[in-house]
Design an enzyme around this catalytic site. Structure first.
Site, short mmCIF file in Angstrom:
data_model
loop_
_atom_site.label_atom_id
_atom_site.label_comp_id
_atom_site.label_asym_id
_atom_site.label_seq_id
_atom_site.Cartn_x
_atom_site.Cartn_y
_atom_site.Cartn_z
N PHE A 23 59.06 95.89 12.08
CA PHE A 23 59.78 94.81 11.41
C PHE A 23 60.15 95.25 10.01
CE2 PHE A 23 59.97 90.99 8.73
CZ PHE A 23 60.92 90.26 9.43
N GLY A 24 61.43 95.14 9.67
CA GLY A 24 61.92 95.48 8.33
C GLY A 24 62.33 94.22 7.60
N TYR A 25 61.90 94.10 6.34
CA TYR A 25 62.22 92.90 5.56
C TYR A 25 62.85 93.26 4.21
CZ TYR A 25 57.91 94.33 3.29
OH TYR A 25 56.96 95.08 2.63
N GLY A 26 62.97 94.57 3.94
CA GLY A 26 63.54 95.01 2.66
C GLY A 26 64.62 96.03 2.95
N SER A 27 64.44 97.23 2.38
CA SER A 27 65.47 98.26 2.58
C SER A 27 65.60 98.67 4.04
CB SER A 27 65.17 99.48 1.71
OG SER A 27 63.91 100.00 2.05
N GLU A 106 58.04 105.44 2.44
CA GLU A 106 57.43 104.23 1.87
C GLU A 106 56.01 104.49 1.38
OE1 GLU A 106 59.57 102.23 1.32
OE2 GLU A 106 61.07 102.34 2.89
C1 BEZ Z 1 60.91 97.02 4.79
O1 BEZ Z 1 60.38 96.51 5.77
O2 BEZ Z 1 62.12 96.92 4.61
C2 BEZ Z 1 60.09 97.78 3.87
C3 BEZ Z 1 59.26 98.77 4.35
C4 BEZ Z 1 58.52 99.49 3.46
C5 BEZ Z 1 58.59 99.23 2.13
C6 BEZ Z 1 59.40 98.21 1.66
C7 BEZ Z 1 60.16 97.48 2.55
#
Ligand code: BEZ
Length: 202
Positions: A23-27, A106
């Site tokens: 699941f991605g929530y940022g970049s 990350e």
């Molecule tokens: C993300 O899920 O987009 C994410 C993953 C690692 C670090 C910051 C954000």
């Protein structure tokens, strides 16, 4: 600088999953520099996106860290958020090899955790997520939306301007029709700072 990549290698036995979902929530929503088998909009419950993690390696430097997102457990917040509020992002079905790249990308304080992911088709999958919690030394924590915007506006690093990270994330969240008052309030301040900086003094 922190390096969580080694710690992440041993955190989960990836052979336990029939399918591996991330699941991605940022970049990870908009910077997809890894191969994937499937991708769809998704959400998780009980977590809220916050620009509370310092970026010393991507959108800032050790001397002038930027701010990037992490997730905060709603139980740890001052009761302001409903428990069932969802954090919208993107889910990717990937292979285990992808984590060699992402653990390195990350590495500034993020640890891999297992989580339930609600895919947009209503199916729930167990998956993985990166979270940087308050115990890591790059954690900056809460500040006003203006203070966060100011820091973002004044930071840049090897991956580019911190404000471009914020603007791309806000744009992606709008495309996903996600509600996120925290991100959109910081975005409004960033637009104000951009406008002020571009005004020619008379
Ligand atoms: C993300 O899920 O987009 C994410 C993953 C690692 C670090 C910051 C954000």
């Amino acid at each position: 600088m922190i390096d969580t990549s080694n710690e992440n290698k041993d955190r989960q036995d990836l052979t336990q999953f029939d399918e591996i979902w991330l699941f991605g929530y940022g970049s990870l929503i908009y910077k997809v520099d890894f191969p994937y088998i499937a991708k769809c909009a998704a959400s998780i419950r009980g977590w809220q996106r916050r620009f509370w993690q310092g970026s010393h390696d991507h959108r800032g430097t050790p001397d002038n860290p930027g701010r990037v997102v992490t997730l905060i457990n709603v139980d740890k917040q001052s009761g302001a958020l409903a428990d069932n509020q969802a954090c919208v992002g993107m889910a990717y079905q990937v292979t285990a090899e992808v984590f060699e790249h992402l653990d390195h990308r990350e590495k500034n304080g993020y640890l891999r955790h297992q989580i339930s992911i609600d895919l947009e088709n209503g199916i729930q999958k167990q998956g993985l997520i990166y979270i940087a919690d308050e115990a890591n030394s790059a954690f900056l924590g809460d500040a006003s939306a203006y203070t966060i915007a100011h820091q973002i506006f004044n930071s840049r690093g090897p991956s580019g301007e911190n404000k471009d990270y914020l603007l791309e994330l806000a744009c992606s969240l709008r495309s996903l029709k996600a509600e996120d008052d925290h991100v959109f309030e910081i975005e409004r301040h960033i637009h104000g700072l951009i406008k002020t900086a571009s005004e020619v003094p008379v």
